[in-house]
Structure formats: C-alpha cells, structure tokens
Design a protein around this motif. Structure first.
Motif, short mmCIF file in Angstrom:
data_model
loop_
_atom_site.label_atom_id
_atom_site.label_comp_id
_atom_site.label_asym_id
_atom_site.label_seq_id
_atom_site.Cartn_x
_atom_site.Cartn_y
_atom_site.Cartn_z
N GLY A 227 -37.22 10.97 35.83
CA GLY A 227 -38.40 11.61 36.45
C GLY A 227 -38.82 10.88 37.72
N ASP A 228 -38.79 9.53 37.69
CA ASP A 228 -39.16 8.75 38.89
C ASP A 228 -38.19 9.05 40.04
N ILE A 229 -36.89 9.15 39.69
CA ILE A 229 -35.89 9.45 40.72
C ILE A 229 -36.19 10.82 41.35
N VAL A 230 -36.55 11.78 40.51
CA VAL A 230 -36.81 13.14 41.02
C VAL A 230 -37.98 13.09 42.02
N ARG A 231 -39.05 12.35 41.66
CA ARG A 231 -40.21 12.29 42.57
C ARG A 231 -39.81 11.68 43.91
N ARG A 232 -38.99 10.61 43.88
CA ARG A 232 -38.49 10.02 45.13
C ARG A 232 -37.62 11.03 45.88
N GLY A 233 -36.81 11.77 45.09
CA GLY A 233 -35.90 12.76 45.68
C GLY A 233 -36.65 13.85 46.42
N GLU A 234 -37.79 14.25 45.86
CA GLU A 234 -38.59 15.28 46.55
C GLU A 234 -39.03 14.80 47.91
N ASP A 235 -39.43 13.52 48.00
CA ASP A 235 -39.86 12.98 49.31
C ASP A 235 -38.68 12.98 50.27
N ALA A 236 -37.50 12.58 49.77
CA ALA A 236 -36.32 12.54 50.64
C ALA A 236 -35.95 13.94 51.12
N LEU A 237 -36.09 14.92 50.22
CA LEU A 237 -35.78 16.30 50.59
C LEU A 237 -36.76 16.77 51.67
#
Ligand code: MEV
Length: 325
Positions: A227-237
């Motif tokens: 879940g933490d990776i996904v939240r970081r991933g959203e910022d990167a996207l």
C-alpha cells in the motif's frame, strides 16, 4: 443482437494488497474481449468462446459439464471462465427481473486467460453490458462496474477487489481503494509485456496470500508495505516520473514474490527485462504464471524477453483510453 467489448489491464501497483483495503493502480491496455449476446426463444444459456488463450481453442458450452469438449486449457481454468459468464448472465437477469430469459453468448478475446491481464473482468464487463442492452436497458458505468465486481467476487469465492472490473469498465489508469474507485491522469507509458504461456488460479492465489497474512504479522506488514508503494507510485504517476515508477515496480515485485505469488518464469522474465535496461518490471495480476509488465522506451526489453527461456511472447501495449464500448 448486442455487442460490447472491454479492455484488459496491467497492474502498475497493488494487486493482492487491494483485496485487503490497500490502494491499487491498474491501467487498461489495448487488448480487448468482445462479447455478442442474443436472446433465445428458450431459457438456455449457450456460450461459444474462441481464443480465450493465445493458443486458441473453441468451446461450445450449453450449461452442462458433460457438454464441454476437450480443449487445450485446464479444466479448472475453463470452469472459471464459464463461471464468469454464468454469473454475468445472472447479473443481467437480475437487472431486468427476467429470470428465465436465455441467451446465445459468443466471446472473442485477445486477452490470454488467467494470465494477469484481466481477461475475466473484461468478459464480465462486456457480457453484462451486451446482455442488458440486448434486453433494452443501458447501465450507468458505475452500476455496470459494480455488477461485474459482484460476478468476480462470486466466482473467486468471495475474495475480489473492484480494481480489475472498474478499470475494464472505465478504461485509462484508475485508483481503487475499497469501494472508492476513480480515474487517474497518466502519462504515456512505455509498457512491455512478457507472457510465459501459463496461467494462475486467482482464487487459489488470493487464498494463499490470505493464509500467510493470517499466520504471520510480517506477511500482514508486507501487504501494508505494498500500500505504501502504491501511494508513492501515485505521486510518481502524477509527476510523470517514469524512472521512479520503475523503481517502485521492482520493489512491488519483490514483495509479491515474498507473498508467494511469483513463479520461476515470472522471475526470469522480470530479471531479463531489468538486465535489458527496463526501468522496472513486476508480475501483473494474481501471479503464479502468466504475464509481467515492464517499462522500457527502447526495443531492448522485447528482444531480451523473446530470448528468455520460458517466455512465449513479448509485446508492447498501449494504454486503452476507452473502457467498455
Ligand atoms: C487479480 O487480477 C488481482 C487480485 O488483486 C485479485 C483482485 O483484486 O480481485 C489478485
């Protein structure tokens, strides 16, 4: 006759963890399932399906197990595929209240079955859309996605998220967290897919993660870390930072592997993509076999994958902006 098609998807991040309320970001891709539905004069359901795997096979299924011919896919996979159609047609009947209406359903799909590219969600979405339109009703997209989710939930033994079905219904990149489903802005992504020709059983793989999560606190922590990776991933996207997306995908693959849903060929393809210079690579979907997704803006990854033992097909995929249509 009514005809609908819906796209498959890859997960940039978050499969499995999304079943436990963590966010996930799948993206629809330009591989589609097309479903034709025609009302019958009787109450039977007859399903004709071609090319549900890349190997290709034809199924004539009239609702009875003994009506199923020998085909080149496992019985459990075939049962699952037919289960999605049966359940989707139940949804159609429940929308219109016509419980004993029968249909001829024809499925053509470019999406390999059970390979992590959302074949079942695409078939469920397109079948419910075509079936309801055949009976004169057009569902709103959220209602359609919710009904397709109920189909997956039922067939997967009560263990499914809304991610695959919402993504297939709306197209584009989406974010799903519990019942909060929304579309995301996404940059052009250089997606390369590797396919090992195999498939995983989503219900079994989800049950395996559930068991680990219940037995070990560190497995539950692993799910939360995804879940933490996904939240970081959203910022990167949002920032269009493809290199960061790649690094996070690598990390996500490692955690999925720790949860036991990777396989030798998925790992080989992930490493082949990374060695060829891909910015990141991970398995996509339930795992156990099937596909990896990598990000690479050169042709090196496709070539390297095509020489990787166990890889049957490597191809580029475009983001599908159009969902069900
Ligand atoms: C399967 O495509 C994705 C899983 O997260 C299951 C689900 O979300 O229903 C493994």
């Amino acid at each position: 006759m009514a005809v609908s098609s819906a796209p498959g998807k890859v997960y940039l991040f978050g499969e499995h963890a999304v079943v436990y309320g963590e966010p996930a970001v799948p993206c629809a891709i330009e591989l589609r399932a097309r479903v034709d539905v025609e009302q019958r004069a009787d109450s039977k359901l007859r399903v004709h399906a071609e090319d549900l795997s890349l190997d290709g096979f034809t199924v004539e299924y009239a609702g009875e197990p003994e009506g199923r011919p020998d085909v080149d896919v496992s019985e459990s996979l075939l049962n699952a595929a037919m289960g999605y159609v049966d359940s989707a047609i139940e949804q159609v009947r429940s929308v219109t209240g016509e419980d004993d209406v029968g249909f001829d359903v024809t499925i053509e799909s470019d999406i390999p079955l059970g390979a992590g590219l959302g074949s079942s969600a695409a078939v469920a979405v397109a079948a419910i859309d075509a079936g309801t339109r055949e009976l004169g009703t057009t569902l709103e997209i959220d209602d359609l996605a919710e009904r397709a989710y109920r189909t997956e939930h039922e067939v997967q033994g009560g263990q499914a998220s809304r991610a695959d079905t919402f993504c297939s219904a709306t197209g584009g990149a989406v974010r799903v967290e519990g019942d909060d489903c929304r579309s995301l802005e996404a940059p052009e992504l250089p997606i390369v897919i590797g396919f090992d020709g195999g498939a995983g059983d989503t219900g079994e793989l989800v049950a395996g993660v559930r068991g680990l999560r219940e037995e070990y606190d560190f497995a539950a922590d692993t799910v939360e870390a995804i879940g933490d990776i996904v939240r970081r991933g959203e910022d990167a996207l949002a920032a269009g930072d493809i290199e960061e997306l790649g690094r996070l995908m690598d990390f996500n693959h490692g955690l999925l592997s720790a949860l036991g849903v990777s396989s030798r060929t998925l790992d080989s393809m992930v490493w082949a993509a990374r060695d060829a210079g891909a910015m990141g690579a991970k398995l996509t979907g339930a795992g156990g076999g099937g596909c990896i997704v990598s990000l690479d803006d050169t042709n090196e990854t496709e070539t390297a994958l095509s020489y990787t033992p166990g890889c049957e097909d490597a191809f580029r995929a475009e983001l599908a902006e159009t969902g069900v249509a």
